[in-house]
Design an enzyme around this catalytic site. Sequence first.
Site, PDB file in Angstrom:
ATOM      1  N   SER A  47       0.839  -1.209   0.000  1.00  0.00           N
ATOM      2  CA  SER A  47       0.000   0.000   0.000  1.00  0.00           C
ATOM      3  C   SER A  47       0.870   1.254   0.000  1.00  0.00           C
ATOM      4  CB  SER A  47      -0.893  -0.002   1.248  1.00  0.00           C
ATOM      5  OG  SER A  47      -0.068  -0.106   2.403  1.00  0.00           O
ATOM      6  N   GLY A  48       2.208   1.070   0.015  1.00  0.00           N
ATOM      7  CA  GLY A  48       3.100   2.213   0.259  1.00  0.00           C
ATOM      8  C   GLY A  48       3.651   2.899  -0.984  1.00  0.00           C
ATOM      9  N   LEU A  50       6.896   3.141  -2.157  1.00  0.00           N
ATOM     10  CA  LEU A  50       7.867   2.461  -3.022  1.00  0.00           C
ATOM     11  C   LEU A  50       7.164   1.573  -4.059  1.00  0.00           C
ATOM     12  CD1 LEU A  50      11.034   1.971  -3.292  1.00  0.00           C
ATOM     13  CD2 LEU A  50      10.594  -0.169  -2.111  1.00  0.00           C
ATOM     14  N   ARG A  79      -1.333  -4.043   5.720  1.00  0.00           N
ATOM     15  CA  ARG A  79      -2.451  -4.053   6.683  1.00  0.00           C
ATOM     16  C   ARG A  79      -3.719  -3.458   6.068  1.00  0.00           C
ATOM     17  NH1 ARG A  79       0.382  -0.685  11.308  1.00  0.00           N
ATOM     18  NH2 ARG A  79       0.510   0.594   9.443  1.00  0.00           N
ATOM     19  N   GLU A 254      22.024  16.754  -4.992  1.00  0.00           N
ATOM     20  CA  GLU A 254      20.589  16.847  -5.315  1.00  0.00           C
ATOM     21  C   GLU A 254      20.111  18.275  -5.147  1.00  0.00           C
ATOM     22  OE1 GLU A 254      17.872  13.823  -3.575  1.00  0.00           O
ATOM     23  OE2 GLU A 254      19.644  13.369  -2.396  1.00  0.00           O
ATOM     24  N   HIS A 278      25.195   4.185  -1.605  1.00  0.00           N
ATOM     25  CA  HIS A 278      25.540   4.629  -2.962  1.00  0.00           C
ATOM     26  C   HIS A 278      26.988   5.119  -3.079  1.00  0.00           C
ATOM     27  CE1 HIS A 278      21.335   4.259  -3.185  1.00  0.00           C
ATOM     28  NE2 HIS A 278      21.005   5.505  -2.912  1.00  0.00           N
ATOM     29  N   LYS A 378      21.801  17.655  -0.140  1.00  0.00           N
ATOM     30  CA  LYS A 378      20.478  18.049  -0.643  1.00  0.00           C
ATOM     31  C   LYS A 378      20.445  19.553  -0.836  1.00  0.00           C
ATOM     32  CE  LYS A 378      17.571  14.344   1.152  1.00  0.00           C
ATOM     33  NZ  LYS A 378      17.165  13.836  -0.170  1.00  0.00           N
TER      34      LYS A 378
HETATM   35  P1  NDP Z   1       6.056   3.562   3.406  1.00  0.00           P
HETATM   36  O1  NDP Z   1       6.292   4.456   4.564  1.00  0.00           O
HETATM   37  O2  NDP Z   1       5.192   4.042   2.290  1.00  0.00           O
HETATM   38  O3  NDP Z   1       5.500   2.202   4.019  1.00  0.00           O
HETATM   39  C1  NDP Z   1       5.100   1.081   3.238  1.00  0.00           C
HETATM   40  C2  NDP Z   1       3.921   0.416   3.898  1.00  0.00           C
HETATM   41  O4  NDP Z   1       4.327  -0.116   5.144  1.00  0.00           O
HETATM   42  C3  NDP Z   1       2.799   1.379   4.213  1.00  0.00           C
HETATM   43  O5  NDP Z   1       1.924   1.531   3.128  1.00  0.00           O
HETATM   44  C4  NDP Z   1       2.129   0.737   5.391  1.00  0.00           C
HETATM   45  O6  NDP Z   1       1.182  -0.196   4.918  1.00  0.00           O
HETATM   46  C5  NDP Z   1       3.243  -0.017   6.064  1.00  0.00           C
HETATM   47  N1  NDP Z   1       3.682   0.746   7.229  1.00  0.00           N
HETATM   48  C6  NDP Z   1       4.187   1.985   7.278  1.00  0.00           C
HETATM   49  N2  NDP Z   1       4.491   2.344   8.535  1.00  0.00           N
HETATM   50  C7  NDP Z   1       4.184   1.307   9.305  1.00  0.00           C
HETATM   51  C8  NDP Z   1       4.282   1.053  10.694  1.00  0.00           C
HETATM   52  N3  NDP Z   1       4.779   1.967  11.537  1.00  0.00           N
HETATM   53  N4  NDP Z   1       3.888  -0.130  11.160  1.00  0.00           N
HETATM   54  C9  NDP Z   1       3.388  -1.048  10.317  1.00  0.00           C
HETATM   55  N5  NDP Z   1       3.280  -0.858   8.983  1.00  0.00           N
HETATM   56  C10 NDP Z   1       3.669   0.293   8.480  1.00  0.00           C
HETATM   57  O7  NDP Z   1       7.466   3.093   2.876  1.00  0.00           O
HETATM   58  P2  NDP Z   1       8.047   3.151   1.404  1.00  0.00           P
HETATM   59  O8  NDP Z   1       7.124   2.440   0.497  1.00  0.00           O
HETATM   60  O9  NDP Z   1       8.444   4.532   1.096  1.00  0.00           O
HETATM   61  O10 NDP Z   1       9.414   2.342   1.585  1.00  0.00           O
HETATM   62  C11 NDP Z   1       9.449   0.958   1.847  1.00  0.00           C
HETATM   63  C12 NDP Z   1      10.889   0.560   2.130  1.00  0.00           C
HETATM   64  O11 NDP Z   1      11.691   0.895   1.009  1.00  0.00           O
HETATM   65  C13 NDP Z   1      11.514   1.311   3.305  1.00  0.00           C
HETATM   66  O12 NDP Z   1      12.338   0.447   3.989  1.00  0.00           O
HETATM   67  C14 NDP Z   1      12.337   2.406   2.663  1.00  0.00           C
HETATM   68  O13 NDP Z   1      13.458   2.737   3.446  1.00  0.00           O
HETATM   69  C15 NDP Z   1      12.772   1.726   1.387  1.00  0.00           C
HETATM   70  N6  NDP Z   1      13.028   2.666   0.287  1.00  0.00           N
HETATM   71  C16 NDP Z   1      12.028   3.494  -0.152  1.00  0.00           C
HETATM   72  C17 NDP Z   1      12.272   4.352  -1.205  1.00  0.00           C
HETATM   73  C18 NDP Z   1      11.180   5.230  -1.735  1.00  0.00           C
HETATM   74  O14 NDP Z   1      11.441   5.938  -2.713  1.00  0.00           O
HETATM   75  N7  NDP Z   1       9.996   5.247  -1.166  1.00  0.00           N
HETATM   76  C19 NDP Z   1      13.591   4.396  -1.880  1.00  0.00           C
HETATM   77  C20 NDP Z   1      14.560   3.468  -1.349  1.00  0.00           C
HETATM   78  C21 NDP Z   1      14.266   2.645  -0.303  1.00  0.00           C
HETATM   79  P3  NDP Z   1      -0.073  -0.662   5.781  1.00  0.00           P
HETATM   80  O15 NDP Z   1      -0.393   0.401   6.778  1.00  0.00           O
HETATM   81  O16 NDP Z   1      -1.151  -0.855   4.762  1.00  0.00           O
HETATM   82  O17 NDP Z   1       0.373  -1.908   6.405  1.00  0.00           O
END
Ligand code: NDP
Length: 521
Positions: A47-48, A50, A79, A254, A278, A378
């Site tokens: 749902s996030g 990435l 979730r 950046e 990186h 940045k």
């Molecule tokens: P998000 O913060 O969007 O989290 C992804 C999903 O994890 C959410 O949709 C949520 O889904 C669940 N979540 C978030 N916080 C919590 C919590 N506290 N407890 C339980 N579930 C939680 O993360 P990203 O998608 O941005 O990133 C995912 C991973 O990838 C991370 O480890 C990040 O460091 C890494 N990353 C991300 C990048 C990016 O561009 N976004 C780039 C490089 C690495 P739900 O509530 O539906 O369970």
Amino acid sequence: MNNKVEMRNTGDATMAGTTTPDLEIPYESCLIEGIPDPCMIVIVGASGDLTARKIIPALFNLFLNDGLPDPFLVVGCARTKMSNQEFRDKMKNALLTAGILDDQKWQDFSKSLYYQAIDYVESPSFKALAGSLRKLDIKNGTGGNRIFYLAIPPSLYKSTAHMLGEVGLSVEDENGNGWVRIVVEKPFGRDLDSAIDLDRSLHEHFREHQIFRIDHYLAKETVQNILMFRFANAIFEPIWNRRYIDHVSITAAETLGVEHRAGYYEQAGVLRDMFQNHMMQLLALTAMDPPSVFEADRVRDEKVKVYRTMRPFPTDDLQGYLVLGQYGAGTIDGKKVPAYRDEPGINPDSLTPTFARMKVFLDNWRWQGVPFYLTSGKRLAKKITEIIIQFKEVPHSMFREILGEHITANRLIMGIYPDEKISLTFQTKNPGARVCLRSVTMDFHYHQNYNGPILDAYEKVLLDCMLGDHMLFWRQDGVELCWSFLTPILKECETCGDRAKLLLPYKSGTSGPEVAKNMMK
Ligand code: NDP
């Protein structure tokens, strides 16, 4: 095919030379290495951000380029409660936002998307997931081949890997029918101890060949090209050492600020966000010795050797080797931007660095005494990633009487962003009766002789993971060596009494704190 190498005067006049390729390989045969086994990718945290911004667009692009196996499935889990259709609609929107939605192709691709809500800490939830995956395997013929992609906050990596293992989802078929892989996103820990701890947890249920520690940066075409350039040409390697090179500068700058990732960035700062991964990879690719074969473990062995030679940082003379900064308000591309401390979600007294320049030495025969300047930040003046090899000046100038002592030394630039190029600057005679030198630059632009599609970094790493190729993924010994180098620096910066003094302000839209320039003089 017209292969032009452009030569330009550094004063901007242009000349043109022409090269003839020995061998022209049609791009289609270079794009995709091989079609992986039928498989499914289970995205945990679907749902996030990435998933929507990187993973699904990458998979869709692979689909468009016939790079996915058939059958292939995506199972999203998180979730958030969603039906398959709601998940598909969300992903369709993500492709629309990314500007790559092709309605007709989407109809086919979307059929392979499924969703199941899970609770990351509930074992029954994972048992139910295991049951659903089994059914999907049988119905679609994905053969039990599964990739679990942890797209969740790092705090959930350990427990999720444990849950997957506990319900048997980490187990591979002993007869080779059904492989299981787990992809872990950066950051791999926040210091040496936590990186070791995370690795121990992953190994509780997964074996090393199943673990893929992703650093998508490594999969950028021009980053991969560093090795081709160095080791597929005989003329550079003999001069790639302390005898001819004065210093090396590696920059990843950046213009963006912290954006929507305040919570993460406040905890990470530039050293964890950019240097542990990186910057260290770019350093290794620039400094490593040639491996005997181009094969995942041989390449990673050579990188690890570089990390072993990094001279421990003199923490008692931190300022001589490290400049840290934090951006203040300023102007970028004509727009006013706020100071880091005024960004949403940032502590107004934050001491998180957004800029660092570091002087690193490698204690080995090849590089003894050659400083490597690593810079990342940045809200800098321009977005640029490049590696500059600054050669030494000529040992003796026979033009001394006419031109004075100084002759500009040669410089090789490997541009990674925005100009994907290689340029070499050298001296030539200025036309005319008087003896005058001028610096000219010979440029090779990476896309100059290629108009076909290219794989973006996430597409490449996803494909490699499906193919089981570890070349572009971190190995744990490399992770730990980099943390061993950085952890004492982080400790010193984060605990010393002068913490605020170490952090120099810089105006957004500049090249960082003024002091950083002195380090390279
Ligand atoms: P998000 O913060 O969007 O989290 C992804 C999903 O994890 C959410 O949709 C949520 O889904 C669940 N979540 C978030 N916080 C919590 C919590 N506290 N407890 C339980 N579930 C939680 O993360 P990203 O998608 O941005 O990133 C995912 C991973 O990838 C991370 O480890 C990040 O460091 C890494 N990353 C991300 C990048 C990016 O561009 N976004 C780039 C490089 C690495 P739900 O509530 O539906 O369970």
